[in-house]
Design an enzyme around this catalytic site. Structure first.
Site, PDB file in Angstrom:
ATOM      1  N   GLY A 205       0.830  -1.202   0.000  1.00  0.00           N
ATOM      2  CA  GLY A 205       0.000   0.000   0.000  1.00  0.00           C
ATOM      3  C   GLY A 205       0.861   1.248   0.000  1.00  0.00           C
ATOM      4  N   SER A 206       0.403   2.260   0.719  1.00  0.00           N
ATOM      5  CA  SER A 206       1.045   3.579   0.640  1.00  0.00           C
ATOM      6  C   SER A 206       2.461   3.577   1.184  1.00  0.00           C
ATOM      7  CB  SER A 206       0.208   4.603   1.398  1.00  0.00           C
ATOM      8  OG  SER A 206      -1.054   4.707   0.783  1.00  0.00           O
ATOM      9  N   THR A 207       2.825   2.570   2.014  1.00  0.00           N
ATOM     10  CA  THR A 207       4.196   2.584   2.504  1.00  0.00           C
ATOM     11  C   THR A 207       5.190   2.453   1.359  1.00  0.00           C
ATOM     12  OG1 THR A 207       4.167   0.195   2.865  1.00  0.00           O
ATOM     13  CG2 THR A 207       3.584   1.593   4.739  1.00  0.00           C
TER      14      THR A 207
ATOM     15  N   LYS B 142       5.104   4.132  -1.183  1.00  0.00           N
ATOM     16  CA  LYS B 142       5.366   5.480  -1.720  1.00  0.00           C
ATOM     17  C   LYS B 142       6.751   5.966  -1.294  1.00  0.00           C
ATOM     18  CE  LYS B 142       0.466   6.584  -2.017  1.00  0.00           C
ATOM     19  NZ  LYS B 142      -0.709   7.077  -1.272  1.00  0.00           N
TER      20      LYS B 142
END
Lengths: 530, 491
Positions: free
Chosen positions: B219-221, B223
């Site tokens: 997920g966003s980690t 990024k």
């Protein structure tokens, strides 16, 4: 008997009647009466060797108890004393009934038996421990039952030595022995599996709770039969046929006995799925025919037809195929079809060169570790060195029996001793070869070592017969008159095995007391009369 | 007849020689191969008869062998079994071994070459050979805080804490966990019952080591990786304007990608990148990934240690993977840690620790020392620098961005007076990503400017908070509790 007749008999190889004629001074050594009185019975050596076997067995037992953290209990003492008492009794019987018998054979059997007992006891301990950890009642101790079997085996051993005072009398019962032997061999095949099959091997007769492996007795009876049959029908086998590749082949119509043996062997292989017994039976027949005829052509024919038959059995019989596949790749199915063989190999590999030590390995992981697979149990705990020692003991028993065959003078005795000796060798080959992966595995007992009554009792009878023949072979002629009532008294003579070969004293030889003609200066043949 | 008799004697000796040859083949030539065969139970059974070395962490003994009076001489015992079992593993006669018990087996059973000198002295002095000991880098306080934070809430997931400067693993937790004691029992039925109750064939089994053996969509980690790539390529600064639209259309497709809850990232058409990072808006990162391209993104991921099938700590770690990146759409989706991107929690902690360590990843490891039977040190694991993943300036820029993310998020569990840097993730997963409760992530390190610990937390399926779960609300408090424990430890 007149000299020319003997010569003709030798030259033509027509053999004698079933019972060989009384001893004749036809060979050079026979003319050395002076030596006879000095012949030692060697019973002292036998006693010494038996004591040695007892010491080793007791030491092995103590090692097991120590490694298994057992108290050194009174039972240990009883086991040791029972062992000592049984073999002392056997030794006394030999002293009494066969004083000139080979002194090495019985101690070898006793040592194998003792180490086998120790291993059986050791596996008893392991199985009892396993059962107690699983909350099951301990299984019966096989070692104690095996001691009872030893007692029975040695009793029969004594009875055979006592009742059979001259092995040549056995020749009279050749056909009876052959018939009973064949019936015993074939019985498990025709009996329903419920009565004949244990762990997949259809080689038993089980009535009530008791099971016997008739094949173990059949091998002795058939050896007796073949020895007498070959003595009386030697001409049948030695009649010349075609010469091919430097070998003299028999006439096709003379092959019948060999073919019958082959049919029986194949029947055992196919209907009892038992390569071991099949190979053993046919091997004994071949060896005896070869000894009787001195013609390697018989061996060639025998091996060819056995090979062809075995190949056919492999092609058409599923069970044989399974066995062969398991032999070719013993690790192919380590949790299923090859579980037992692979566990045995793992055990031996873990033992390695020196072994884990008695009582310190895990032979009980292998199913049937105290019966069919006792070789791998020994290999694991005694190592390659120990296994080699055990095999050498077997080799000693077999070669001593063959040496007896060399030394004894009558044809029947030669064939009997040779057949029995070869039986031990080929059985060890089949059993050990099977469990260590040399040949396909079949369920067979290791002589003297494996737990099991039939094998033990039969093999002690076998030893008794071999000792009987060796007694005859080594007995000085002077004693023959006493030992064999009715036999023609002959001049005392050195047993061949003990004989010196120098001829210097021949001219000084005393006149034989019973007027036998002095042998010609040059005997017709250098070989001892058969 | 004597000639054939002599020949038969030769045949008999020949048969015996054949047997001797075969026995030699089995017991000498093939012995090692047979002994090592996995179906040979003797090897394992023998080990029960030897004192296996102990496993300790921070002076606390986690696993040891105690003498018994049953058929095996020693029983393996674990203190605090469920808390440490993801590290120690189990040691079972029937089911084999796992974890340190498996990876450090040669030390524990005493056969390791490094213990060789000691073994010889054992033989000479007649002592029964005993195994060496393994001391772990695990800090019991951190491990306990992490395990408590997960287990007390009933979370299924994992926590990995790393000391950034050395790569020492301070905590490695996988929940739900299991007690390895029944599996080490000498009673077969106890072992079998325990094994059955652990439901070994299921994905949810406590036997699954979620920290190193499972991979999840990050997920966003992820990024962090996308941003690293763009910063390294000088394609962006924290001030760069990026789209504020609630949804974008993916390149090469008609599919749209929207922000969490479909919110706008800001009031205007654009927002500064730092804001987009703090709010974790999806659109700008999808576009960034598309701009940097598949090759650079994959290269950056690999520099952080991903796509390495041979990573061991010394337990083998599952390979973290960027996925196929076949087209623009998959590249854009991968840039926000969805699609086929899969990370182990350990890998995520490595990325966090690398940023905390100024861009240099350290080889993660869980064994600090190998000790002899008498606790004398035989071997010490030295910190091992891997090649630089990002420049120091990229690392400090990322740290600032992560401080923004931490300060903008929910405040649950924040430690007064300590500045943390973090990134949350809320990852959709499975066949019906819109209805499955998302996996929630929290990557954090602190304190800035001198980070002592880097932590990655994953709580699977939103910790049963349903669709509303976010990395910040669910995984965040766990991560902060772990950091607090690590900092209180004073190490």
């Amino acid at each position: 008997m007149a000299r020319p007749a003997q010569a003709a008999s030798r030259a033509g190889r027509t053999g004698g009647p079933g019972v060989a004629p009384a001893e004749m001074p036809a060979d050079r050594t026979a003319l050395r009466p002076a030596v006879a009185a000095a012949v030692s019975t060697r019973r002292g050596i036998e006693l010494l060797l038996l004591a040695f076997a007892a010491v080793i067995t007791t030491g092995a037992l103590v090692l097991v108890e120590a490694n298994q953290n057992q108290q050194l209990t009174l039972q240990l003492l009883y086991l040791g004393l029972a062992y000592l008492a049984l073999f002392s009794a056997a030794h006394v019987a030999v002293r009494r009934f066969a004083p000139y018998a080979d002194p090495v054979i019985l101690p070898c059997a006793a040592l194998l038996n003792g180490l086998g007992l120790v291993m059986i006891h050791r596996i008893d301990l392991a199985l009892a421990l396993r059962a107690s950890l699983q909350g099951n009642p301990a299984p019966d101790a096989n070692a104690l039952r095996q001691i009872a079997w030893v007692a029975l085996g040695l009793t029969l051993f004594v009875i055979v030595l006592w009742r059979v005072r001259d092995h040549r009398t056995l020749a009279r019962y050749g056909y009876t022995a052959g018939f009973i032997g064949l019936v015993l061999l074939a019985l498990p095949a025709v009996l329903p599996s419920a009565l004949s099959e244990v762990n997949g091997a259809k080689i038993w007769i089980r009535i009530g709770g008791v099971g016997i492996q008739p094949g173990e007795f059949a091998k002795i009876l058939l050896t007796v039969f073949f020895a007498s049959f070959l003595v009386s029908k030697r001409d049948l086998f030695t009649t010349a046929g075609k010469h091919v590749l430097g070998m003299t082949f028999p006439r096709p119509r003379d092959l019948a006995p060999l073919l019958i043996a082959w049919v029986v062997a194949m029947g055992v292989l196919v209907f009892e799925s038992d390569l071991g017994t099949s190979l053993m039976f046919f091997g004994i027949v071949l060896a005896m025919i070869y000894v009787a005829t001195e013609r390697s052509s018989w061996v060639v024919i025998g091996l060819v037809i056995f090979g062809a038959g075995a190949f056919a059995a492999w092609t058409f019989v599923d069970r044989v195929q399974t066995r062969v596949a398991a032999w070719l790749d013993p690790l192919s199915d380590p949790t299923g079809a090859t579980y037992q063989v692979s566990q045995g190999l793992f055990g031996m590999a873990t033992g390695g060169m020196l072994g884990t030590g008695l009582g310190a390995g895990r032979p009980e992981l292998v199913p049937l570790s105290s019966t069919d697979f006792i070789f791998t149990s020994m290999g694991e705990e005694l190592g390659l060195i120990g296994l080699m020692g055990l095999l050498m003991l077997y080799c000693l028993i077999a070669t001593r029996a063959l040496r007896t065959a060399l030394a004894v003078r009558d044809t029947f005795g030669k064939l009997l001793a040779a057949g029995l000796g070869f039986t031990v060798a080929i059985q060890v080959f089949v059993v050990a070869g099977g469990v260590i992966g040399l040949i396909p595995n079949t369920g067979q007992a290791a002589p003297f070592m494996s737990y099991g009554g039939s094998s033990l009792v039969a093999n002690y009878v076998l030893v008794a017969l071999v000792l009987r023949v060796s007694d005859a072979a080594r007995r000085p002629a002077a004693e023959k008159g006493r030992a064999e009532p009715g036999a023609v008294a002959t001049p005392p003579r050195t047993p061949l095995a003990e004989a010196h070969t120098e001829m210097v004293s021949r001219s000084e030889a005393a006149t034989p007391p019973h007027g036998n003609p002095v042998a010609p200066a040059t005997p017709p043949r250098g070989r001892a009369r058969e | 007849m004597n000639t054939p008799l002599r020949r038969v004697s030769l045949v008999v000796m020949g048969l015996i020689v054949l047997l001797l040859g075969q026995a030699t083949w089995v017991q000498v030539v093939k012995a090692d191969e047979y002994k090592a065969n996995p179906y040979n139970q003797r090897v394992l059974l023998d080990e029960y008869n030897r004192q296996r070395g102990q496993i300790s962490a921070g002076g606390e003994v986690l696993a040891s062998s105690v003498p018994t009076d049953d058929r095996f001489k020693y029983l393996r015992q674990y203190s605090n079994g469920p808390m440490y079992s993801p590290v120690t593993g189990y040691y079972s006669q029937i089911y084999g071994t796992s974890g340190i018990e498996r990876s450090m087996d040669s030390v524990l059973n005493g056969s390791d070459d490094r213990l060789f000198v000691r073994r010889i002295s054992d033989v000479i002095t007649g002592r029964s050979p005993a195994g060496g000991n393994v001391a772990l880098t695990i800090d019991p306080k951190v491990q306990q805080a992490a395990y408590q934070a997960m287990a007390s809430r009933g979370y299924q997931g994992s926590v990995v804490a790393i000391r950034p400067q050395t790569g020492e693993i301070l905590a490695l937790v996988s929940t739900p966990s299991y007690d390895p004691n029944p599996l080490a029992s000498h009673d077969g039925q106890t072992q079998r019952d325990a094994w059955q109750s652990l439901n070994p064939s299921s994905n949810d089994s406590p036997l699954v080591n979620r920290a190193i053996s499972e991979t999840y969509p990050p997920g966003s980690t992820f990024k962090l990786v996308t941003t690293s790539t763009a910063l390294e390529a000088n394609m962006i600064t924290p001030q760069s304007p990026v789209t504020a639209e609630p949804r974008i259309t993916l390149p090469d497709s008609t599919t749209t990608l929207e922000n969490y809850d479909g919110e706008r990232c800001g009031p205007g058409p654009t927002v500064p990148f730092s804001v987009a990072f703090a709010k974790s808006c999806n659109g700008p990162f999808a576009q960034l990934a598309d701009q940097v391209g598949a090759d650079r993104l994959r290269a950056q991921a690999t520099a952080y240690g991903m796509e390495n099938p041979n990573l061991t700590i010394p337990m083998p770690v599952a390979e973290s993977d960027v996925g196929d990146l076949a087209d623009g759409a998959s590249l854009a989706q991968s840039g926000i840690g969805q699609r086929d991107v899969r990370l182990t929690p350990l890998q995520n902690a490595m990325i966090t620790a690398t940023i905390a360590n100024g861009g240099i990843p350290m080889q993660p490891h869980v064994v600090s020392q190998i000790q002899g039977q008498d606790l004398s040190v035989v071997d010490t694991t030295e910190p091992d620098r891997l090649s630089r993943a990002i420049s120091g300036s990229t690392a400090s820029t990322l740290t600032q961005l992560m401080i923004g993310s931490e300060n903008g998020g929910t405040s649950g569990g924040k430690i007064p007076g300590i500045q943390l840097a973090s990134k949350t993730g809320t990852a959709e997963w499975g066949a019906s990503p819109k209805t499955n409760p998302p996996h929630t992530w929290y990557d954090v390190f602190g304190p800035v400017p001198d980070p002592q610990v880097a932590v990655s937390v994953i709580v699977e399926k939103g910790g049963n908070r349903g669709d509303d779960a976010t990395g910040s609300s669910v995984a965040g408090p766990v991560g902060r509790a772990v950091v607090a424990a690590a900092l209180q430890g004073g190490r």
